[in-house]
Design an enzyme around this catalytic site. Sequence first.
Site, PDB file in Angstrom:
ATOM      1  N   LYS A  99       0.804  -1.223   0.000  1.00  0.00           N
ATOM      2  CA  LYS A  99       0.000   0.000   0.000  1.00  0.00           C
ATOM      3  C   LYS A  99       0.838   1.275   0.000  1.00  0.00           C
ATOM      4  O   LYS A  99       0.450   2.279  -0.557  1.00  0.00           O
ATOM      5  CB  LYS A  99      -0.895   0.022   1.232  1.00  0.00           C
ATOM      6  CG  LYS A  99      -2.198  -0.686   0.988  1.00  0.00           C
ATOM      7  CD  LYS A  99      -3.151  -0.379   2.106  1.00  0.00           C
ATOM      8  CE  LYS A  99      -4.289  -1.377   2.057  1.00  0.00           C
ATOM      9  NZ  LYS A  99      -4.898  -1.595   3.333  1.00  0.00           N
ATOM     10  N   ARG A 100       1.979   1.146   0.646  1.00  0.00           N
ATOM     11  CA  ARG A 100       2.765   2.371   0.772  1.00  0.00           C
ATOM     12  C   ARG A 100       3.319   2.848  -0.577  1.00  0.00           C
ATOM     13  O   ARG A 100       3.757   3.976  -0.712  1.00  0.00           O
ATOM     14  CB  ARG A 100       3.788   2.132   1.873  1.00  0.00           C
ATOM     15  CG  ARG A 100       5.178   2.147   1.643  1.00  0.00           C
ATOM     16  CD  ARG A 100       5.910   1.585   2.846  1.00  0.00           C
ATOM     17  NE  ARG A 100       6.633   0.397   2.439  1.00  0.00           N
ATOM     18  CZ  ARG A 100       7.666   0.433   1.634  1.00  0.00           C
ATOM     19  NH1 ARG A 100       8.119   1.575   1.176  1.00  0.00           N
ATOM     20  NH2 ARG A 100       8.266  -0.674   1.283  1.00  0.00           N
TER      21      ARG A 100
END
Length: 506
Positions: free
Chosen positions: A275-276
């Site tokens: 996600k980052r």
Amino acid sequence: MIHSGEIIVLREPISQFGRVSEHLLKFRLFCIDGVAVTVRTRFAPSPTGFLHVGGARTALFSYLEARANNGVFILRIEDTDLERSNPESVQAILDGMNWLGLEFDEGPFYQTQRFPRYAEVTQQLLSQGKAYYCYCSKERLANVRVEQMKQGLKPRYDGFCRDRIDIPAGIQPVVRFRNPLSGDVVFNDRVRGAISISNEELDDLVIARPDGSPTYNFTVVVDDIDMAVSLVIRGDDHINNTPRQINIYRALGADLPKFAHVPMILGDDGARLSKRHGAVGVMQYRDDGYLPQALLNYLVRLGWSHGDQEVFSLEDMIACFSIDDVNRKASAFNTEKLDWLNQHYMRTLPPDVVAGHLLWHFTRAGLDPGQGPALSDLVAVQADRVKTLHEMTEVSRIYYTDFEEFDAGAAKKHLRPVAEPALRTIRERLAGLQGWKTEQLDEIIHAVAVELGVNMGKIAQPLRVALAGTGVSPSIDKTLWLVGRERSLRRIERALEYIVARAPEA
Ligand code: GLU
């Protein structure tokens, strides 16, 4: 009597039987509409979140391998983890597959609907002595573990209940698979090549929990056998599970499928994609304005290549793809390349296909496509000018709804008294024009420039600000064309009023 190698004609897709009879399974050769089906692949996601790009690529590879071989592609939802699975995630997976256009031939099958079948196979293994009840407490298992670690051994179940005769009272046992104690598990992975693991490395896997619910390594084998899967394509995070699963296949007397473990996807920075790194859910790419054709093309090239070709339609992929050509090295995500492909597809797909996707963005943005040019006309003009459909929607608002105010800087620079005569003349000519074709519009503007003896820029920029509210828009004839007759006349009028209102008192 069916003979090995004979083609068996089925009237319904095989998994509709719920369970393929052992009889059929021995042959692993099926036929649909007179054509032998030898490749059956599946995508088996766990519904614990959205469909992420790694999963989508696995799905795509499985889909392509089936299509490339006139085979069957199955979708199976692995939802046995009741705590982590949820209906929203199931829907997200179905939406993702649907948006990408990865049509499955059979399924979706839900593991939660197959519990009786798993219980049946567990009983079969128990009755054959190929599985056993284990009554070991958590504390005992923890102590064994500590002891093994102290001795520098790899922690594993010590087989305490393997041949246990007494049945302790009041304990709900788990069921463990009786893994062979010696020998090696050897298989030839279609991506990773030959893999060999000693059975001494493996322990007796829990196949059913105390409440009877089955575990992943067991359900996946039962399903892949029942659904006659011939090629298991999945992420290489599962590679350590495969030897355990192979032992279960053998215990059940089933033929082994082929395996292909595909490498993971890394972010631009070389760390595992998460996600980052921004968008990792497939539907987020839709929301951000990417076309499914672009994302599919992008995903297929993550770890697979065909010469130096970069652009692949789904048909091209089906024609060229082979799982054997997938690279064993991890591949890194590259947003720039995805942007490039997105623009390529916005420009080259038939405008009405792109328009179909653009409609979704219009609806989300609250724009009514009925209040302006046909979306396919819009696409034809704007595809070159933006990177995403989201951007296309934002820069196209002005063709469907009136803008609030002129951009202050652009108005100050271009909506000045010197522009008034040209705007008035153009407005007049446009009002009298029969038809509204770009060539006619272009002609009018050039004619007015010649008549008034001013260069095109001096006419086009004030007109552009009048029509678009800003100094940026497609070529002026196309801008007029998109804005349409009534709106163009009104907006030029408004610009003239603006100029007059701001003109210094005479
Ligand atoms: N359900 C597993 C997962 O989502 C995949 C299992 C498999 O493909 O064998 O990781």
